[in-house]
Motif scaffolding. Structure first.
Motif, PDB file in Angstrom:
ATOM      1  N   LYS A  85       0.741  -1.241  -0.117  1.00 56.47           N
ATOM      2  CA  LYS A  85       0.026  -0.144  -0.090  1.00 56.47           C
ATOM      3  C   LYS A  85       0.704   1.372   0.137  1.00 56.47           C
ATOM      4  O   LYS A  85       1.637   1.265   0.776  1.00 56.47           O
ATOM      5  N   SER A  86       0.591   2.012  -0.785  1.00 52.51           N
ATOM      6  CA  SER A  86       1.200   3.364  -0.855  1.00 52.51           C
ATOM      7  C   SER A  86       1.354   4.280   0.468  1.00 52.51           C
ATOM      8  O   SER A  86       2.272   4.796   0.890  1.00 52.51           O
ATOM      9  N   LYS A  87      -0.184   4.355   1.016  1.00 55.76           N
ATOM     10  CA  LYS A  87      -0.214   5.231   2.109  1.00 55.76           C
ATOM     11  C   LYS A  87       0.691   4.746   3.452  1.00 55.76           C
ATOM     12  O   LYS A  87       1.411   5.621   4.079  1.00 55.76           O
ATOM     13  N   LYS A  91       3.759   7.103   4.904  1.00 57.55           N
ATOM     14  CA  LYS A  91       3.388   7.330   6.266  1.00 57.55           C
ATOM     15  C   LYS A  91       4.807   6.830   7.026  1.00 57.55           C
ATOM     16  O   LYS A  91       5.319   7.731   8.067  1.00 57.55           O
ATOM     17  N   LEU A 110      -1.792  13.340   4.601  1.00 54.09           N
ATOM     18  CA  LEU A 110      -2.093  12.234   3.862  1.00 54.09           C
ATOM     19  C   LEU A 110      -3.114  11.966   3.225  1.00 54.09           C
ATOM     20  O   LEU A 110      -3.982  11.501   3.838  1.00 54.09           O
ATOM     21  N   ILE A 112      -4.354   9.894   1.112  1.00 57.96           N
ATOM     22  CA  ILE A 112      -4.060   8.645   0.317  1.00 57.96           C
ATOM     23  C   ILE A 112      -5.018   7.492   0.812  1.00 57.96           C
ATOM     24  O   ILE A 112      -5.115   7.365   2.105  1.00 57.96           O
ATOM     25  N   ASP A 114      -6.618   4.281   1.729  1.00 61.02           N
ATOM     26  CA  ASP A 114      -6.057   2.828   2.308  1.00 61.02           C
ATOM     27  C   ASP A 114      -5.824   1.785   0.874  1.00 61.02           C
ATOM     28  O   ASP A 114      -5.140   0.894   0.952  1.00 61.02           O
TER      29      ASP A 114
END
Length: 241
Positions: A85-87, A91, A110, A112, A114
């Protein structure tokens, strides 16, 4: 071939990161032992108490940096078998600088979801791209500290073919006439910046551009929305050729 060469370079950096992580952990251990010795004295001496408090905070930050370097070791250098996952990775970068940002009242947002999945590139590569853009954004908002609005925002989304990552900030901005030049090796706009992050060497964005392009993507500066001065946009293909 290009991505292989970049991974070889990053692997070399990983060796250095591994050595530094080992040495930092040893130094942190010795620092913790020294703090234990100083703790009783700190209860009686205000000056020692302040020094102990400052050192304890520094130890916490160094531990965070040491943990982050582990991304550039082992599996972090490999193309992942499962999507990530990008988030979570963004983070992880942001949290590494949590104390630094809090001390300077820098807000990070953020935006973004989930569900946004990053492309199948090495985790170290994706995090390295975010790291370079994040430190650039922090330098920009520090330079523009008189503005009072010190914000960095992340956006990420996917369309049918590509993954997009944007990093926005309320810093000093980048004039349109030099938007392309900022990606040139050794070109920097922070050579005289008196910042705890250090002055720029003109290599961060050049390396970021090379990493993005080696994965078949593109990085550019796009017009920032209202409330922001700069927006870097990264496009990475979701499918590997």
């Amino acid at each position: 071939q290009g991505i292989r060469q970049n991974l070889d370079v990053m692997s070399s950096l990983g060796v250095i990161a591994g050595f530094m992580t080992h040495e930092v952990q040893r130094m942190l251990y010795e620092l913790r032992q020294a703090l234990k010795v100083l703790a009783p004295i700190a209860k009686k001496e205000p000056k020692v108490a302040k020094a102990v408090a400052d050192l304890t905070k520094s130890e916490k930050s160094f531990q965070s940096y040491a943990e982050f370097t582990k991304l550039f070791l082992g599996d972090g250098m490999l193309i992942p078998k499962q999507p990530f996952k990008s988030k979570y990775q963004v983070k992880n970068v942001v949290d590494t600088f949590a104390d630094f940002q809090a001390d300077r009242s820098i807000e990070v947002e953020l935006d973004i979801a989930d569900r946004v999945i990053a492309p199948r590139v090495p985790v170290a590569m994706y995090s390295g791209i975010a790291l370079n853009l994040h430190t650039n954004a922090m330098k920009a908002v520090i330079q523009n500290s008189g503005n009072g609005d010190k914000r960095i925002s992340y956006r990420a989304w996917n369309d049918e073919k590509n993954h997009f990552l944007e990093v926005l900030d309320t810093g000093v901005g980048i004039p349109e006439k030099i938007r392309e030049r900022v990606f040139d090796p050794l070109y920097t706009t922070t050579s005289s910046l008196d910042s705890p992050l250090g002055s720029g060497m003109g290599l961060g964005l050049a390396m970021t551009k090379q990493l993005v392009e080696s994965a078949g993507g593109e990085i550019k500066i796009v017009d920032a929305p209202n409330g922001y001065s700069t927006c870097f946009q990264v496009r990475l293909p979701l499918a590997r050729k």
